[in-house]
Design a protein around this motif. Structure first.
Motif, PDB file in Angstrom:
ATOM      1  N   LEU A  47     152.329  33.511  38.780  1.00  9.32           N
ATOM      2  CA  LEU A  47     153.467  33.348  37.898  1.00  9.32           C
ATOM      3  C   LEU A  47     153.038  32.699  36.591  1.00  9.32           C
ATOM      4  O   LEU A  47     152.270  31.740  36.582  1.00  9.32           O
ATOM      5  CB  LEU A  47     154.518  32.473  38.576  1.00  9.32           C
ATOM      6  N   VAL A  48     153.558  33.239  35.491  1.00 15.33           N
ATOM      7  CA  VAL A  48     153.433  32.576  34.195  1.00 15.33           C
ATOM      8  C   VAL A  48     154.765  31.909  33.864  1.00 15.33           C
ATOM      9  O   VAL A  48     154.812  30.718  33.556  1.00 15.33           O
ATOM     10  CB  VAL A  48     153.055  33.577  33.087  1.00 15.33           C
ATOM     11  N   GLY A  49     155.835  32.675  33.934  1.00 15.35           N
ATOM     12  CA  GLY A  49     157.146  32.113  33.671  1.00 15.35           C
ATOM     13  C   GLY A  49     158.247  33.124  33.883  1.00 15.35           C
ATOM     14  O   GLY A  49     158.016  34.328  33.760  1.00 15.35           O
ATOM     15  N   THR A  50     159.420  32.640  34.235  1.00 16.55           N
ATOM     16  CA  THR A  50     160.588  33.487  34.380  1.00 16.55           C
ATOM     17  C   THR A  50     161.754  32.862  33.619  1.00 16.55           C
ATOM     18  O   THR A  50     161.757  31.652  33.344  1.00 16.55           O
ATOM     19  CB  THR A  50     161.001  33.687  35.846  1.00 16.55           C
ATOM     20  N   ILE A  51     162.728  33.705  33.303  1.00  9.36           N
ATOM     21  CA  ILE A  51     163.914  33.233  32.595  1.00  9.36           C
ATOM     22  C   ILE A  51     165.111  34.024  33.094  1.00  9.36           C
ATOM     23  O   ILE A  51     165.030  35.242  33.285  1.00  9.36           O
ATOM     24  CB  ILE A  51     163.744  33.369  31.071  1.00  9.36           C
ATOM     25  N   THR A  52     166.209  33.327  33.331  1.00  5.15           N
ATOM     26  CA  THR A  52     167.432  33.996  33.757  1.00  5.15           C
ATOM     27  C   THR A  52     168.217  34.457  32.528  1.00  5.15           C
ATOM     28  O   THR A  52     167.938  34.044  31.397  1.00  5.15           O
ATOM     29  CB  THR A  52     168.320  33.062  34.575  1.00  5.15           C
ATOM     30  N   ARG A  53     169.229  35.276  32.769  1.00  2.00           N
ATOM     31  CA  ARG A  53     170.070  35.730  31.651  1.00  2.00           C
ATOM     32  C   ARG A  53     170.770  34.546  30.995  1.00  2.00           C
ATOM     33  O   ARG A  53     171.087  34.582  29.810  1.00  2.00           O
ATOM     34  CB  ARG A  53     171.081  36.755  32.131  1.00  2.00           C
ATOM     35  N   GLY A  54     170.973  33.499  31.770  1.00  2.00           N
ATOM     36  CA  GLY A  54     171.607  32.305  31.225  1.00  2.00           C
ATOM     37  C   GLY A  54     170.652  31.407  30.460  1.00  2.00           C
ATOM     38  O   GLY A  54     171.082  30.415  29.862  1.00  2.00           O
ATOM     39  N   GLY A  55     169.361  31.727  30.509  1.00  2.00           N
ATOM     40  CA  GLY A  55     168.388  30.961  29.734  1.00  2.00           C
ATOM     41  C   GLY A  55     167.623  29.909  30.510  1.00  2.00           C
ATOM     42  O   GLY A  55     166.796  29.190  29.932  1.00  2.00           O
ATOM     43  N   SER A  56     167.848  29.800  31.793  1.00  2.00           N
ATOM     44  CA  SER A  56     167.087  28.838  32.595  1.00  2.00           C
ATOM     45  C   SER A  56     165.669  29.367  32.810  1.00  2.00           C
ATOM     46  O   SER A  56     165.488  30.527  33.156  1.00  2.00           O
ATOM     47  CB  SER A  56     167.767  28.622  33.940  1.00  2.00           C
ATOM     48  N   THR A  57     164.702  28.490  32.600  1.00  2.00           N
ATOM     49  CA  THR A  57     163.311  28.917  32.682  1.00  2.00           C
ATOM     50  C   THR A  57     162.546  28.209  33.789  1.00  2.00           C
ATOM     51  O   THR A  57     162.897  27.097  34.200  1.00  2.00           O
ATOM     52  CB  THR A  57     162.582  28.666  31.348  1.00  2.00           C
ATOM     53  N   ASN A  58     161.505  28.878  34.244  1.00  2.00           N
ATOM     54  CA  ASN A  58     160.566  28.317  35.199  1.00  2.00           C
ATOM     55  C   ASN A  58     159.180  28.663  34.666  1.00  2.00           C
ATOM     56  O   ASN A  58     158.811  29.839  34.637  1.00  2.00           O
ATOM     57  CB  ASN A  58     160.780  28.908  36.590  1.00  2.00           C
ATOM     58  N   ILE A  59     158.436  27.657  34.227  1.00  2.00           N
ATOM     59  CA  ILE A  59     157.140  27.873  33.580  1.00  2.00           C
ATOM     60  C   ILE A  59     156.038  27.257  34.427  1.00  2.00           C
ATOM     61  O   ILE A  59     156.164  26.126  34.907  1.00  2.00           O
ATOM     62  CB  ILE A  59     157.114  27.241  32.177  1.00  2.00           C
ATOM     63  N   ALA A  60     154.957  27.985  34.601  1.00  2.00           N
ATOM     64  CA  ALA A  60     153.821  27.472  35.361  1.00  2.00           C
ATOM     65  C   ALA A  60     153.225  26.252  34.663  1.00  2.00           C
ATOM     66  O   ALA A  60     153.151  26.197  33.432  1.00  2.00           O
ATOM     67  CB  ALA A  60     152.764  28.559  35.504  1.00  2.00           C
ATOM     68  N   ASP A  61     152.773  25.294  35.465  1.00  2.00           N
ATOM     69  CA  ASP A  61     152.197  24.069  34.906  1.00  2.00           C
ATOM     70  C   ASP A  61     150.989  24.362  34.020  1.00  2.00           C
ATOM     71  O   ASP A  61     150.756  23.665  33.034  1.00  2.00           O
ATOM     72  CB  ASP A  61     151.789  23.127  36.039  1.00  2.00           C
ATOM     73  N   SER A  62     150.243  25.399  34.367  1.00  2.00           N
ATOM     74  CA  SER A  62     149.015  25.711  33.639  1.00  2.00           C
ATOM     75  C   SER A  62     149.272  26.141  32.195  1.00  2.00           C
ATOM     76  O   SER A  62     148.363  26.090  31.362  1.00  2.00           O
ATOM     77  CB  SER A  62     148.232  26.803  34.368  1.00  2.00           C
TER      78      SER A  62
END
Length: 116
Positions: A47-62
């Protein structure tokens, strides 16, 4: 059928920047989230990162603090702004889309090469 068209990959020197784009079209359905994964030679896809339609993100620590993910809901397009690139960021970057029915689709991948 879902089409994911990625663009923006290439060769860049360490410390440089690149911006990846991925546009989803076809029978993608209502989108829950879009994101980016990468796979370096001899390594598993991560994973590098994901984003929902609402704008919530999940970004890899690296990549946190160096990469930014954003989404244009009207265009079903996700962007990955990559800054302060390192040689270890070299990989094939894949776009991913998840719809409300749990269906995941992948792009064909775009090569990012960071030279030292």
């Amino acid at each position: 059928q879902v089409q994911l068209v990625e663009s923006g990959g290439g060769l860049v020197q360490a410390g440089g920047s690149l911006r990846l784009s991925c546009a989803a079209s076809g029978s993608v359905g209502p989108i829950t989230s879009m994101g980016w994964y990468r796979q370096a030679p001899g390594k598993q896809r991560e994973l590098v990162g994901t984003i929902t339609r609402g704008g919530s993100t999940n970004i890899a620590d690296s990549v946190k603090g160096r990469f930014t993910i954003s989404i244009d809901n009207a265009k079903n397009t996700v962007y990955l702004q990559m800054s302060t690139l390192k040689p270890e960021d070299t990989a094939v970057y894949y776009c991913n889309v998840l719809n409300i029915w749990g269906r995941t689709s992948w792009g064909q991948g775009t090569q990012v090469t960071v030279s030292s």
